[in-house]
Write a protein that holds these residues in place. Structure first.
Motif, PDB file in Angstrom:
ATOM      1  N   TYR A 104      14.318   9.283  15.902  1.00 37.04           N
ATOM      2  CA  TYR A 104      12.913   9.031  15.947  1.00 37.04           C
ATOM      3  C   TYR A 104      12.351   9.200  17.641  1.00 37.04           C
ATOM      4  O   TYR A 104      11.247   9.208  17.861  1.00 37.04           O
ATOM      5  CB  TYR A 104      12.494   7.827  15.574  1.00 37.04           C
ATOM      6  CG  TYR A 104      12.354   7.913  14.068  1.00 37.04           C
ATOM      7  CD1 TYR A 104      11.444   8.001  13.300  1.00 37.04           C
ATOM      8  CD2 TYR A 104      13.658   7.809  13.480  1.00 37.04           C
ATOM      9  CE1 TYR A 104      11.149   8.160  12.144  1.00 37.04           C
ATOM     10  CE2 TYR A 104      13.596   7.931  11.742  1.00 37.04           C
ATOM     11  CZ  TYR A 104      12.314   8.068  11.187  1.00 37.04           C
ATOM     12  OH  TYR A 104      12.134   8.229   9.900  1.00 37.04           O
ATOM     13  N   SER A 105      13.452   9.556  18.557  1.00 35.54           N
ATOM     14  CA  SER A 105      13.004   9.963  19.902  1.00 35.54           C
ATOM     15  C   SER A 105      12.718  11.452  19.989  1.00 35.54           C
ATOM     16  O   SER A 105      12.205  11.796  20.841  1.00 35.54           O
ATOM     17  CB  SER A 105      14.110   9.524  20.731  1.00 35.54           C
ATOM     18  OG  SER A 105      15.172  10.355  20.399  1.00 35.54           O
ATOM     19  N   ARG A 106      12.771  11.961  18.949  1.00 36.22           N
ATOM     20  CA  ARG A 106      12.602  13.429  18.761  1.00 36.22           C
ATOM     21  C   ARG A 106      11.150  13.795  17.982  1.00 36.22           C
ATOM     22  O   ARG A 106      10.764  12.692  17.551  1.00 36.22           O
ATOM     23  CB  ARG A 106      13.745  14.306  18.016  1.00 36.22           C
ATOM     24  CG  ARG A 106      14.856  13.882  18.659  1.00 36.22           C
ATOM     25  CD  ARG A 106      15.980  15.035  18.206  1.00 36.22           C
ATOM     26  NE  ARG A 106      15.893  15.197  16.782  1.00 36.22           N
ATOM     27  CZ  ARG A 106      16.693  16.165  15.962  1.00 36.22           C
ATOM     28  NH1 ARG A 106      17.803  16.404  16.857  1.00 36.22           N
ATOM     29  NH2 ARG A 106      16.763  16.562  14.772  1.00 36.22           N
ATOM     30  N   GLY A 107      10.698  15.082  17.981  1.00 42.69           N
ATOM     31  CA  GLY A 107       9.606  15.147  17.203  1.00 42.69           C
ATOM     32  C   GLY A 107       9.561  15.488  15.653  1.00 42.69           C
ATOM     33  O   GLY A 107       8.616  16.592  15.297  1.00 42.69           O
ATOM     34  N   LEU A 129       1.100  16.503   9.595  1.00 41.11           N
ATOM     35  CA  LEU A 129       1.053  17.937  10.187  1.00 41.11           C
ATOM     36  C   LEU A 129       2.098  17.842  11.127  1.00 41.11           C
ATOM     37  O   LEU A 129       2.961  16.776  11.581  1.00 41.11           O
ATOM     38  CB  LEU A 129      -0.284  17.834  11.341  1.00 41.11           C
ATOM     39  CG  LEU A 129      -1.455  18.114  10.590  1.00 41.11           C
ATOM     40  CD1 LEU A 129      -2.773  18.166  11.519  1.00 41.11           C
ATOM     41  CD2 LEU A 129      -1.502  19.880  10.063  1.00 41.11           C
ATOM     42  N   SER A 130       2.716  18.826  11.730  1.00 41.39           N
ATOM     43  CA  SER A 130       3.936  19.082  12.644  1.00 41.39           C
ATOM     44  C   SER A 130       3.639  20.205  13.472  1.00 41.39           C
ATOM     45  O   SER A 130       2.529  21.043  13.076  1.00 41.39           O
ATOM     46  CB  SER A 130       5.251  19.569  11.618  1.00 41.39           C
ATOM     47  OG  SER A 130       5.152  20.471  10.782  1.00 41.39           O
ATOM     48  N   PRO A 450       7.543  10.123  19.946  1.00 39.90           N
ATOM     49  CA  PRO A 450       6.398  10.947  20.282  1.00 39.90           C
ATOM     50  C   PRO A 450       5.240  10.578  18.971  1.00 39.90           C
ATOM     51  O   PRO A 450       4.293  11.093  19.152  1.00 39.90           O
ATOM     52  CB  PRO A 450       6.853  12.352  20.458  1.00 39.90           C
ATOM     53  CG  PRO A 450       8.213  12.278  19.721  1.00 39.90           C
ATOM     54  CD  PRO A 450       8.779  10.918  19.954  1.00 39.90           C
ATOM     55  N   ARG A 451       5.988  10.578  17.763  1.00 41.48           N
ATOM     56  CA  ARG A 451       5.192  10.288  16.228  1.00 41.48           C
ATOM     57  C   ARG A 451       4.990   9.126  16.273  1.00 41.48           C
ATOM     58  O   ARG A 451       4.796   8.673  14.789  1.00 41.48           O
ATOM     59  CB  ARG A 451       5.733  11.175  15.495  1.00 41.48           C
ATOM     60  CG  ARG A 451       5.965  12.650  15.680  1.00 41.48           C
ATOM     61  CD  ARG A 451       6.124  13.503  14.292  1.00 41.48           C
ATOM     62  NE  ARG A 451       5.173  13.223  13.414  1.00 41.48           N
ATOM     63  CZ  ARG A 451       4.524  14.399  12.838  1.00 41.48           C
ATOM     64  NH1 ARG A 451       4.750  15.583  12.963  1.00 41.48           N
ATOM     65  NH2 ARG A 451       3.611  14.061  11.850  1.00 41.48           N
TER      66      ARG A 451
END
Length: 511
Positions: A104-107, A129-130, A450-451
């Motif tokens: 979860y530290s990634r996008g 969205l991505s 980030p999310r």
């Protein structure tokens, strides 16, 4: 002769159609089997609870106590274990901070196998969205949650809460318990209507109440679809009564949103109305969306507007309802903490029954209690990602790109390796001293990285205002004959409601 030829042609056509269906079915089955093989191999190094030969873990996930069942699995399988909904949809279910951080530290995007079920309702909004499109929308929407925008909302939160509390005065006189979840849901909808569309309470009519019921129906239908293997295939699902009911509910929700957007756009064509909007004491969410432009000066399309409005209404309504309702339950369970919160609120408000912006930062003990309630009863207990690239965890085990990950926030928040005595309600876990040094991914009621939830400050402000005014007017106690039965329906609900007894409290009394 012609009729015979026509009959033969129809017969051949029918055979071709049947053959095509069989071929397409076989191709789909081959795709599912390959996907199953990939997911199983990816999770080969992670032991887990036994699975049913056809349903996987889906039957257990549909039973009462399924959330606590997953917590019990955390004791057997540290860090993570496979979780199968049927034989073709498998996730690595994680509930440990370092594992959560690794993903979860990634996008990484949301898992399409789950969130595609949302698309007929909320469309391509920020939730699903991505990539560059997600980044663009996130940037466009961020001003809608700026300090200057949030500040005037405090009065809106308070006004909607007072309407609910006045109703509760009448119910309290009956001296019997009632389900607070429904009333809190109506209040949260009232608040969101004002913050999103600029509607006053008098503006909420039958159409808005129908919308509220459809939102509630849609969240239930989507959760049932995820858990029911027979509903995973779109073609089959849309033919079922369940699928048709879902589409009818979507139409009600879309018609409501579309009409409000049309009315606002029409108003903006009128110069006097435009001047009124510009001179309003606060901008609502729709004002901000209608004025948002990307770097090229391009506005959101009508479809994008509807998707973001429906996403905001979904994420901001049911989640807040859940958070506030379970907080009140926690206060009823823990009268000593309830009383300490009430004393703090009275000290801050004095003779006022209105909460102001500057009051929020002073509500330190109430905030700790809210966070502890969110730990025990996270409004969104489970979220899903699909890995866009491989990940290696702290213990050396790894997953390839394309794997599916489920973050079980409920189990993470009750993981005894992370939280000592996890079932105990202890607000001091969130005192400044205790927060220092805690793993940043140990507490994730609004996700993280980030999310994370773009509206988390909006939600926390609303929770503070609503709960402060509730405790200022009432003492909450349990109904021992109707304990809540936790139920996961995208958000955390109770199967039988959250039934509490209310007693009005005098401002000068000790209680």
């Amino acid at each position: 002769m012609a009729s015979v030829l026509l009959s033969l042609s129809l017969s051949h056509l029918s055979l071709w159609a049947s053959g095509l269906i069989v071929v397409l079915g076989l191709l789909k089955l081959i795709h599912l089997l390959k996907r199953r093989q990939f997911l199983a191999k990816a999770m080969d190094s992670f032991p887990g609870p036994p699975t049913h030969w056809f349903f996987g873990h889906a039957l257990e996930m549909q039973q009462k106590g399924n959330l606590d069942k997953v917590v019990s699995w955390t004791h057997q399988f540290p860090h993570a274990h496979p979780l199968w909904f049927g034989q073709f949809l498998g996730f690595l279910n994680i509930y440990e901070p370092d594992y959560a951080k690794a993903v979860y530290s990634r996008g990484d995007p949301k898992a399409a196998e789950v969130y595609n079920y949302f698309l007929p309702w909320i469309g391509q909004g920020l939730l699903v969205l991505s990539g560059p499109k997600w980044f663009e929308h996130r940037k466009l929407l961020t001003p809608g949650f700026h300090y200057d925008v949030l500040k005037p909302y405090v009065k809106i939160f308070a006004d909607s809460t007072h309407i609910m509390l006045d109703k509760w005065e009448e119910k309290a006189r009956e001296d019997k318990s009632f389900d607070v979840f429904y009333d809190v849901g109506q209040m949260a909808l009232d608040t969101l209507m004002k913050c999103t569309f600029g509607k006053g309470h008098s503006g909420l009519g039958d159409r808005d109440n129908s919308y509220y019921m459809m939102v509630k129906d849609l969240t239930l239908l989507m959760q049932q679809r995820l858990e029911s293997i027979q509903y995973h295939n779109d073609f089959i699902y849309w033919l079922t009564p369940h699928g048709r009911r879902f589409l009818r509910a979507c139409k009600v929700a879309h018609d409501h949103t579309d009409q409000v957007i049309r009315e606002r756009k029409a108003a903006l064509q009128d110069e006097k109305e435009q001047e009124k909007i510009q001179n309003k004491r606060h901008l609502d969410f729709l004002d901000i969306l209608l004025g948002a432009r990307d770097e090229s000066g391009i506005k959101l399309s009508d479809r994008e507007l509807r998707a973001e409005v429906d996403t905001f209404m979904f994420e901001g309504h049911d989640t807040t309802t859940s958070g506030i309702s379970w907080f009140l339950y926690s206060m009823a369970q823990n009268p000593e903490h309830q009383q300490r919160c009430r004393e703090e609120i009275r000290e801050i408000l004095g003779d006022r029954d209105v909460v102001q912006w500057d009051d929020l930062g002073k509500m330190t003990y109430l905030t700790m209690c809210i966070k502890e309630s969110l730990r025990l009863y996270p409004p969104v207990p489970q979220v899903y990602r699909e890995l866009s690239k491989p990940v290696t965890f702290v213990d050396g085990r790894s997953l390839p790109a394309g794997s599916l990950v489920s973050l079980h926030i409920y189990a993470l928040h009750r993981n005894r390796e992370v939280w000592p005595d996890p079932e105990v309600f202890d607000p001091l876990r969130f005192s400044p001293d205790n927060v220092t040094g805690r793993h940043p991914y140990a507490f994730m009621p609004f996700s993280a990285g980030p999310r994370n939830c773009i509206g988390q400050q909006f939600a926390m402000n609303e929770m503070k205002v609503v709960t402060a005014l509730c405790l200022h007017r009432f003492e909450f106690s349990l109904d021992p004959t109707q304990p809540p039965v936790k139920l996961l329906q995208l958000v955390l609900r109770s199967e039988n409601g959250i039934n509490l007894r209310l007693k009005p409290v005098g401002r000068g009394s000790g209680k």
